[in-house]
Design a protein around this motif. Structure first.
Motif, mmCIF file in Angstrom:
data_model
loop_
_atom_site.group_PDB
_atom_site.id
_atom_site.type_symbol
_atom_site.label_atom_id
_atom_site.label_comp_id
_atom_site.label_asym_id
_atom_site.label_seq_id
_atom_site.Cartn_x
_atom_site.Cartn_y
_atom_site.Cartn_z
ATOM 1 N N CYS A 114 21.572 -24.617 -61.862
ATOM 2 C CA CYS A 114 22.014 -25.990 -61.640
ATOM 3 C C CYS A 114 23.299 -26.203 -62.445
ATOM 4 N N TYR A 115 24.336 -26.716 -61.789
ATOM 5 C CA TYR A 115 25.653 -26.832 -62.414
ATOM 6 C C TYR A 115 26.008 -28.293 -62.705
ATOM 7 N N PRO A 116 26.901 -28.526 -63.693
ATOM 8 C CA PRO A 116 27.200 -29.901 -64.123
ATOM 9 C C PRO A 116 27.835 -30.780 -63.057
ATOM 10 N N TYR A 117 28.492 -30.189 -62.056
ATOM 11 C CA TYR A 117 29.194 -31.009 -61.072
ATOM 12 C C TYR A 117 28.314 -31.400 -59.886
ATOM 13 N N GLY A 118 27.004 -31.119 -59.957
ATOM 14 C CA GLY A 118 26.053 -31.708 -59.022
ATOM 15 C C GLY A 118 25.948 -31.086 -57.651
ATOM 16 N N CYS A 119 26.443 -29.858 -57.464
ATOM 17 C CA CYS A 119 26.416 -29.259 -56.124
ATOM 18 C C CYS A 119 24.998 -28.947 -55.651
ATOM 19 N N LYS A 120 24.046 -28.860 -56.571
ATOM 20 C CA LYS A 120 22.656 -28.594 -56.169
ATOM 21 C C LYS A 120 21.891 -29.870 -55.834
ATOM 22 N N ARG A 121 22.529 -30.993 -55.981
ATOM 23 C CA ARG A 121 21.924 -32.299 -55.675
ATOM 24 C C ARG A 121 20.564 -32.461 -56.366
ATOM 25 N N GLU A 122 20.509 -32.028 -57.601
ATOM 26 C CA GLU A 122 19.253 -32.070 -58.358
ATOM 27 C C GLU A 122 18.751 -33.484 -58.579
ATOM 28 N N TYR A 123 19.651 -34.461 -58.508
ATOM 29 C CA TYR A 123 19.249 -35.853 -58.709
ATOM 30 C C TYR A 123 18.189 -36.286 -57.691
ATOM 31 N N LEU A 131 4.272 -18.660 -54.213
ATOM 32 C CA LEU A 131 4.897 -19.862 -53.673
ATOM 33 C C LEU A 131 4.357 -20.229 -52.297
ATOM 34 N N ASP A 132 4.179 -21.536 -52.078
ATOM 35 C CA ASP A 132 3.895 -22.061 -50.744
ATOM 36 C C ASP A 132 5.185 -22.452 -50.031
ATOM 37 N N TYR A 133 6.136 -22.985 -50.796
ATOM 38 C CA TYR A 133 7.405 -23.445 -50.225
ATOM 39 C C TYR A 133 8.550 -23.084 -51.166
ATOM 40 N N TYR A 134 9.709 -22.924 -50.565
ATOM 41 C CA TYR A 134 10.932 -22.776 -51.337
ATOM 42 C C TYR A 134 11.781 -24.019 -51.099
ATOM 43 N N LEU A 135 12.349 -24.559 -52.176
ATOM 44 C CA LEU A 135 13.128 -25.792 -52.075
ATOM 45 C C LEU A 135 14.567 -25.542 -52.491
ATOM 46 N N TYR A 136 15.483 -25.893 -51.603
ATOM 47 C CA TYR A 136 16.913 -25.826 -51.937
ATOM 48 C C TYR A 136 17.554 -27.117 -51.485
ATOM 49 N N LEU A 137 18.101 -27.863 -52.435
ATOM 50 C CA LEU A 137 18.632 -29.185 -52.151
ATOM 51 C C LEU A 137 20.137 -29.187 -51.891
ATOM 52 N N GLY A 138 20.806 -28.078 -52.193
ATOM 53 C CA GLY A 138 22.236 -28.006 -51.956
ATOM 54 C C GLY A 138 22.557 -27.928 -50.468
ATOM 55 N N GLN A 139 23.825 -28.157 -50.140
ATOM 56 C CA GLN A 139 24.243 -28.167 -48.738
ATOM 57 C C GLN A 139 25.148 -26.991 -48.384
ATOM 58 N N ASP A 140 25.233 -26.035 -49.292
ATOM 59 C CA ASP A 140 26.078 -24.866 -49.027
ATOM 60 C C ASP A 140 25.223 -23.714 -48.508
ATOM 61 N N GLU A 141 25.880 -22.600 -48.162
ATOM 62 C CA GLU A 141 25.161 -21.423 -47.673
ATOM 63 C C GLU A 141 24.980 -20.388 -48.767
ATOM 64 N N GLY A 142 25.140 -20.795 -50.014
ATOM 65 C CA GLY A 142 25.199 -19.823 -51.093
ATOM 66 C C GLY A 142 23.887 -19.487 -51.768
ATOM 67 N N SER A 143 22.754 -19.970 -51.223
ATOM 68 C CA SER A 143 21.474 -19.726 -51.893
ATOM 69 C C SER A 143 20.819 -18.459 -51.343
ATOM 70 N N THR A 144 20.835 -17.405 -52.126
ATOM 71 C CA THR A 144 20.148 -16.177 -51.726
ATOM 72 C C THR A 144 18.647 -16.419 -51.612
ATOM 73 N N GLY A 145 18.112 -17.304 -52.475
ATOM 74 C CA GLY A 145 16.681 -17.616 -52.407
ATOM 75 C C GLY A 145 16.298 -18.209 -51.056
ATOM 76 N N LEU A 146 17.189 -19.018 -50.485
ATOM 77 C CA LEU A 146 16.924 -19.600 -49.174
ATOM 78 C C LEU A 146 16.831 -18.497 -48.119
ATOM 79 N N LEU A 147 17.721 -17.497 -48.208
ATOM 80 C CA LEU A 147 17.664 -16.372 -47.273
ATOM 81 C C LEU A 147 16.377 -15.577 -47.451
ATOM 82 N N ASP A 148 15.969 -15.387 -48.706
ATOM 83 C CA ASP A 148 14.719 -14.669 -48.965
ATOM 84 C C ASP A 148 13.521 -15.433 -48.440
#
Length: 227
Positions: free
Chosen positions: A145-154, A209-226
């Motif tokens: 999670c990065y300070p500029y909010g790209c993961k939309r952790e809020y 895991l039952d579910y994987y959660l990715y809140l960002g809007q980019d294609e950069g999550s390797t976990g999402l691909l997995d």
């Protein structure tokens, strides 16, 4: 009814057409008898109706021969043929009430022409209630999670107060989620932090895991691909 110290004690006969030591209906009959006795109702289990009982409750309707006893009530389930609907229609000309296991079944029977005034419902309790351990839904997040909010952790922080306590466990792998993890914990949701990325722990985590959660809007999550 019997009388003791001026108090009327209701007598109920549970007519079980299945051996009470076998399968689901027998277990339900045994549990129902226990609960009725706990309410102070004189309850017996029998293979046939007892004319002396105040109420004979037949478990289930299929075995009921339609002969009147006192007040006859029928447990209704597995209405899956036209012949069973016709059988129940005849039985309810004698029985006082048919007890469905859901409002949905009751409404469907009414739509099929059965008398609404002779139908009610009581939702079916599991005979194993309390014996089967509930499992939390397991959700994984494996990104930093990065300070500029790209993961939309809020978004997860805003969701935290609305999650039912104890229902979920969130697994985090990757730094920067401290505020979100604190918000989840403060609102009664379990959190497991697995540190930064480690290939061995990462592969092992996926088994839980039952579910994987990715809140960002980019294609950069390797976990999402997995996932």
């Amino acid at each position: 009814s019997s009388f003791a110290s001026g108090t009327v004690v209701m007598n109920v006969c549970l007519v079980s057409y299945e051996n009470v030591t076998s399968w689901i209906l027998g277990s339900l009959t045994t549990n129902l008898a226990r609960e009725l006795r706990g309410l102070g109702i004189d309850t017996e289990i029998a293979e046939r109706a007892n004319p002396a009982a105040d109420v004979n409750h037949h478990i289930i309707y299929i075995g009921y021969d339609g002969a009147p006893s006192s007040i006859d009530t029928l447990m209704i389930t597995h209405i899956d043929t036209a012949a069973k609907v016709a059988q129940l229609q005849r039985q309810l000309q004698v029985a006082e009430s048919g007890v469905c296991l859901s409002s949905d079944t009751m409404n469907k029977l009414v739509a099929l022409g059965l008398p609404r005034e002779r139908l009610c419902y009581a939702n079916f309790p599991s005979p194993q209630r309390g014996l089967i351990e509930r499992r939390q839904t397991s959700i994984g997040i494996t990104s930093r999670c990065y300070p500029y909010g790209c993961k939309r952790e809020y978004l997860l922080g805003e969701l935290a107060p609305h999650l039912p306590p104890g229902e979920f466990v969130f697994h985090f792998m990757g730094f920067g989620w401290d505020c979100v993890m604190d918000a989840l914990r403060q609102n009664g949701t379990d959190v497991v932090f697995h540190g930064d990325f480690d290939a061995g722990r990462y592969r092992q985590l996926w088994r839980s895991l039952d579910y994987y959660l990715y809140l960002g809007q980019d294609e950069g999550s390797t976990g999402l691909l997995d996932a």
